[in-house]
Design a protein around this motif. Structure first.
Motif, PDB file in Angstrom:
ATOM      1  N   GLN A 115       0.812  -1.216   0.000  1.00  0.00           N
ATOM      2  CA  GLN A 115       0.000   0.000   0.000  1.00  0.00           C
ATOM      3  C   GLN A 115       0.845   1.265   0.000  1.00  0.00           C
ATOM      4  O   GLN A 115       0.309   2.372   0.041  1.00  0.00           O
ATOM      5  CB  GLN A 115      -0.942  -0.005   1.211  1.00  0.00           C
ATOM      6  N   GLY A 116       2.173   1.107  -0.031  1.00  0.00           N
ATOM      7  CA  GLY A 116       3.049   2.264  -0.078  1.00  0.00           C
ATOM      8  C   GLY A 116       3.213   2.979   1.243  1.00  0.00           C
ATOM      9  O   GLY A 116       3.627   4.148   1.272  1.00  0.00           O
ATOM     10  N   LEU A 117       2.919   2.301   2.346  1.00  0.00           N
ATOM     11  CA  LEU A 117       3.077   2.903   3.666  1.00  0.00           C
ATOM     12  C   LEU A 117       4.519   2.786   4.137  1.00  0.00           C
ATOM     13  O   LEU A 117       5.319   2.012   3.591  1.00  0.00           O
ATOM     14  CB  LEU A 117       2.153   2.212   4.674  1.00  0.00           C
ATOM     15  N   GLN A 118       4.852   3.561   5.149  1.00  0.00           N
ATOM     16  CA  GLN A 118       6.163   3.412   5.774  1.00  0.00           C
ATOM     17  C   GLN A 118       6.287   2.009   6.345  1.00  0.00           C
ATOM     18  O   GLN A 118       5.291   1.404   6.761  1.00  0.00           O
ATOM     19  CB  GLN A 118       6.323   4.433   6.905  1.00  0.00           C
ATOM     20  N   PRO A 119       7.508   1.438   6.364  1.00  0.00           N
ATOM     21  CA  PRO A 119       7.667   0.090   6.921  1.00  0.00           C
ATOM     22  C   PRO A 119       7.094   0.010   8.324  1.00  0.00           C
ATOM     23  O   PRO A 119       7.323   0.893   9.160  1.00  0.00           O
ATOM     24  CB  PRO A 119       9.183  -0.109   6.919  1.00  0.00           C
ATOM     25  N   LEU A 120       6.337  -1.054   8.585  1.00  0.00           N
ATOM     26  CA  LEU A 120       5.726  -1.226   9.896  1.00  0.00           C
ATOM     27  C   LEU A 120       6.777  -1.628  10.923  1.00  0.00           C
ATOM     28  O   LEU A 120       7.638  -2.472  10.663  1.00  0.00           O
ATOM     29  CB  LEU A 120       4.656  -2.311   9.850  1.00  0.00           C
ATOM     30  N   ALA A 121       6.674  -1.047  12.107  1.00  0.00           N
ATOM     31  CA  ALA A 121       7.525  -1.437  13.227  1.00  0.00           C
ATOM     32  C   ALA A 121       6.687  -2.255  14.206  1.00  0.00           C
ATOM     33  O   ALA A 121       5.456  -2.197  14.203  1.00  0.00           O
ATOM     34  CB  ALA A 121       8.098  -0.203  13.922  1.00  0.00           C
ATOM     35  N   SER A 122       7.380  -3.019  15.041  1.00  0.00           N
ATOM     36  CA  SER A 122       6.702  -3.796  16.080  1.00  0.00           C
ATOM     37  C   SER A 122       7.284  -3.419  17.432  1.00  0.00           C
ATOM     38  O   SER A 122       8.412  -2.923  17.530  1.00  0.00           O
ATOM     39  CB  SER A 122       6.866  -5.295  15.833  1.00  0.00           C
ATOM     40  N   ALA A 123       6.506  -3.665  18.470  1.00  0.00           N
ATOM     41  CA  ALA A 123       6.961  -3.326  19.821  1.00  0.00           C
ATOM     42  C   ALA A 123       6.347  -4.296  20.819  1.00  0.00           C
ATOM     43  O   ALA A 123       5.215  -4.767  20.640  1.00  0.00           O
ATOM     44  CB  ALA A 123       6.573  -1.894  20.180  1.00  0.00           C
ATOM     45  N   SER A 124       7.112  -4.586  21.857  1.00  0.00           N
ATOM     46  CA  SER A 124       6.594  -5.329  23.002  1.00  0.00           C
ATOM     47  C   SER A 124       6.432  -4.343  24.148  1.00  0.00           C
ATOM     48  O   SER A 124       7.332  -3.546  24.420  1.00  0.00           O
ATOM     49  CB  SER A 124       7.560  -6.444  23.402  1.00  0.00           C
ATOM     50  N   VAL A 125       5.278  -4.390  24.809  1.00  0.00           N
ATOM     51  CA  VAL A 125       4.957  -3.374  25.817  1.00  0.00           C
ATOM     52  C   VAL A 125       4.547  -4.030  27.131  1.00  0.00           C
ATOM     53  O   VAL A 125       4.109  -5.185  27.175  1.00  0.00           O
ATOM     54  CB  VAL A 125       3.821  -2.448  25.319  1.00  0.00           C
ATOM     55  N   GLY A 126       4.688  -3.260  28.211  1.00  0.00           N
ATOM     56  CA  GLY A 126       4.392  -3.785  29.534  1.00  0.00           C
ATOM     57  C   GLY A 126       2.923  -3.819  29.865  1.00  0.00           C
ATOM     58  O   GLY A 126       2.470  -4.621  30.681  1.00  0.00           O
ATOM     59  N   GLY A 127       2.130  -2.935  29.240  1.00  0.00           N
ATOM     60  CA  GLY A 127       0.700  -2.900  29.522  1.00  0.00           C
ATOM     61  C   GLY A 127      -0.029  -4.064  28.874  1.00  0.00           C
ATOM     62  O   GLY A 127       0.362  -4.555  27.812  1.00  0.00           O
ATOM     63  N   ALA A 128      -1.101  -4.497  29.520  1.00  0.00           N
ATOM     64  CA  ALA A 128      -1.889  -5.624  29.010  1.00  0.00           C
ATOM     65  C   ALA A 128      -3.151  -5.114  28.325  1.00  0.00           C
ATOM     66  O   ALA A 128      -3.555  -3.968  28.491  1.00  0.00           O
ATOM     67  CB  ALA A 128      -2.251  -6.569  30.147  1.00  0.00           C
ATOM     68  N   SER A 129      -3.780  -5.985  27.540  1.00  0.00           N
ATOM     69  CA  SER A 129      -5.059  -5.682  26.907  1.00  0.00           C
ATOM     70  C   SER A 129      -5.868  -6.963  26.847  1.00  0.00           C
ATOM     71  O   SER A 129      -5.417  -8.040  27.269  1.00  0.00           O
ATOM     72  CB  SER A 129      -4.854  -5.116  25.491  1.00  0.00           C
ATOM     73  N   ASP A 130      -7.061  -6.867  26.266  1.00  0.00           N
ATOM     74  CA  ASP A 130      -7.868  -8.079  26.102  1.00  0.00           C
ATOM     75  C   ASP A 130      -7.254  -9.038  25.098  1.00  0.00           C
ATOM     76  O   ASP A 130      -7.624 -10.215  25.047  1.00  0.00           O
ATOM     77  CB  ASP A 130      -9.288  -7.702  25.682  1.00  0.00           C
ATOM     78  N   GLY A 131      -6.298  -8.552  24.293  1.00  0.00           N
ATOM     79  CA  GLY A 131      -5.574  -9.445  23.395  1.00  0.00           C
ATOM     80  C   GLY A 131      -4.756 -10.484  24.145  1.00  0.00           C
ATOM     81  O   GLY A 131      -4.451 -11.549  23.596  1.00  0.00           O
ATOM     82  N   ASN A 132      -4.414 -10.196  25.392  1.00  0.00           N
ATOM     83  CA  ASN A 132      -3.720 -11.198  26.205  1.00  0.00           C
ATOM     84  C   ASN A 132      -4.583 -12.440  26.384  1.00  0.00           C
ATOM     85  O   ASN A 132      -4.081 -13.563  26.391  1.00  0.00           O
ATOM     86  CB  ASN A 132      -3.374 -10.621  27.575  1.00  0.00           C
ATOM     87  N   PHE A 133      -5.895 -12.231  26.556  1.00  0.00           N
ATOM     88  CA  PHE A 133      -6.788 -13.364  26.749  1.00  0.00           C
ATOM     89  C   PHE A 133      -6.862 -14.230  25.500  1.00  0.00           C
ATOM     90  O   PHE A 133      -6.809 -15.460  25.568  1.00  0.00           O
ATOM     91  CB  PHE A 133      -8.199 -12.885  27.107  1.00  0.00           C
TER      92      PHE A 133
END
Length: 363
Positions: free
Chosen positions: A298-316
């Motif tokens: 789609q011509g976007l800037q390269p996606l970056a990834s990150a690991s973070v300390g906060g939790a979300s419902d994605g943890n479940f």
């Protein structure tokens, strides 16, 4: 999209105010029905309103929440505004812009067959009433996309620490602190010993691990005693635990239950335990590769990834083994803070990326 975002932001939805959450749910339901062509299922658990749209047999779950941390009346001091391409207001970044992007992304698809949308009303306070609903839905799916806000610089969240919460309750014995302190059992002194032990627990579980992605065992609220002239009969140490792996979560749990008292006569009660399992990077790796490839196309800037300390419902969802990619919502910053904001120019590109990602996984 900005008009929709304003509509959500000006409807305050403080998690602790169930009437406000119900009003917010109605606004979100109406918006979703407008874009998805169907009214949601309204699920009220212990007074908290959750919304679910299901199209056929669900294979892809889009997950978000409509409650915020902002107390009622916050709009008076942090009003909705868009200035120089920056949108501001309580909950704009976490995570009402993500809901807007989600609805517009899905509205652009030729078919929603296989999609399930779940918007909960208690994520900010631990998801006690929605966890079972989240897990029930995710068990049927091959992928979960979480519309929480992105990490710094727009990075997608490919790892999240799991969370555990404990209370170490020390039971002692009261006595007059001037006349006969020796007849008491000082719970405050024992609580102090236990607080120091928590650092040893963290050091033990982190042996040989990276300092930047380690387990944290943090004493937070400490209380003891009932009067200034009385030996404390009870003390409580609240403990916040963040873990990168299930193994670390189990290690800490076992270590806290193995703690022993040192003050003669004191008794320790350990309450609480694991809340959210970690979202380990293995759960998100495949979906992130797909997202990165689509962004390049789609011509976007390269996606970056990150690991973070906060939790979300994605943890479940990740904890159940459902591949999960988080941080697909707004680009901006300041979650839970006075400078909470969304970069408006990023909303449409992120919406298109989400649409392409959902379509590809459905295919």
């Amino acid at each position: 999209m900005l008009a929709d975002l304003e509509e959500l932001v000006v409807c305050e939805s403080f998690s602790a105010d169930l009437d406000a959450v119900a009003r917010s749910a109605q606004v979100v339901a109406s918006m979703g029905a407008r874009y998805l062509g169907m009214e949601p299922e309204r699920i009220v658990v212990d007074g908290v309103t959750h919304l679910r749209w299901t199209f056929g047999a669900p294979r892809v779950l889009l997950l978000g929440h409509h409650d915020t941390v902002w107390p009622m009346g916050s709009l008076h001091t942090r009003p909705w505004s868009v200035t120089d391409g920056i949108a501001r207001g309580p909950g704009v970044f976490d995570m009402k812009a993500g809901l807007v992007q989600m609805f517009h992304a899905l509205a652009s698809l030729p078919s929603l067959e296989g999609v399930c949308v779940l918007v909960t009303g208690d994520e900010e306070v631990g998801s006690d009433t929605s966890r079972a609903l989240i897990e029930e839905t995710a068990r049927k799916c091959v992928a979960t996309f979480v519309l929480e806000a992105s990490a710094d610089g727009g990075a997608l969240k490919t790892g999240r620490k799991g969370t555990s919460a404990y209370e170490l309750v020390v039971h002692g014995k009261a006595a007059h602190s001037g006349l006969e302190p020796e007849k008491g059992v000082n719970a405050a002194i024992e609580a102090a010993h236990l607080t120091l032990c928590l650092n040893e627990v963290a050091m033990d579980v982190n042996a040989g691990t990276s300092e930047s992605w380690c387990t944290t065992v943090t004493p937070t609220v400490v209380t003891a005693g009932s009067a200034t002239n009385t030996v404390p009969a009870q003390a409580t140490v609240s403990v916040d635990v963040r873990v990168p792996t299930l193994a670390a979560q189990a290690h800490v749990d076992a270590a806290l239950h193995a703690l022993r008292t040192t003050v003669p006569g004191a008794r320790l009660e350990v309450r609480g335990g694991p809340n959210r399992p970690p979202l380990e990077e293995t759960s998100s790796a495949g979906l992130f590769r797909r997202a990165a490839a689509l962004a390049q196309r789609q011509g976007l800037q390269p996606l970056a990834s990150a690991s973070v300390g906060g939790a979300s419902d994605g943890n479940f969802t990740a904890g159940l083994g459902c591949p999960t990619l988080d941080g697909l919502g707004a680009v901006g910053g300041g979650a839970h803070a006075d400078h909470e904001h969304v970069i408006v120019s990023e909303m449409l590109p992120r919406t298109r990326l989400l649409a392409a990602l959902v379509a590809e996984v459905l295919r």
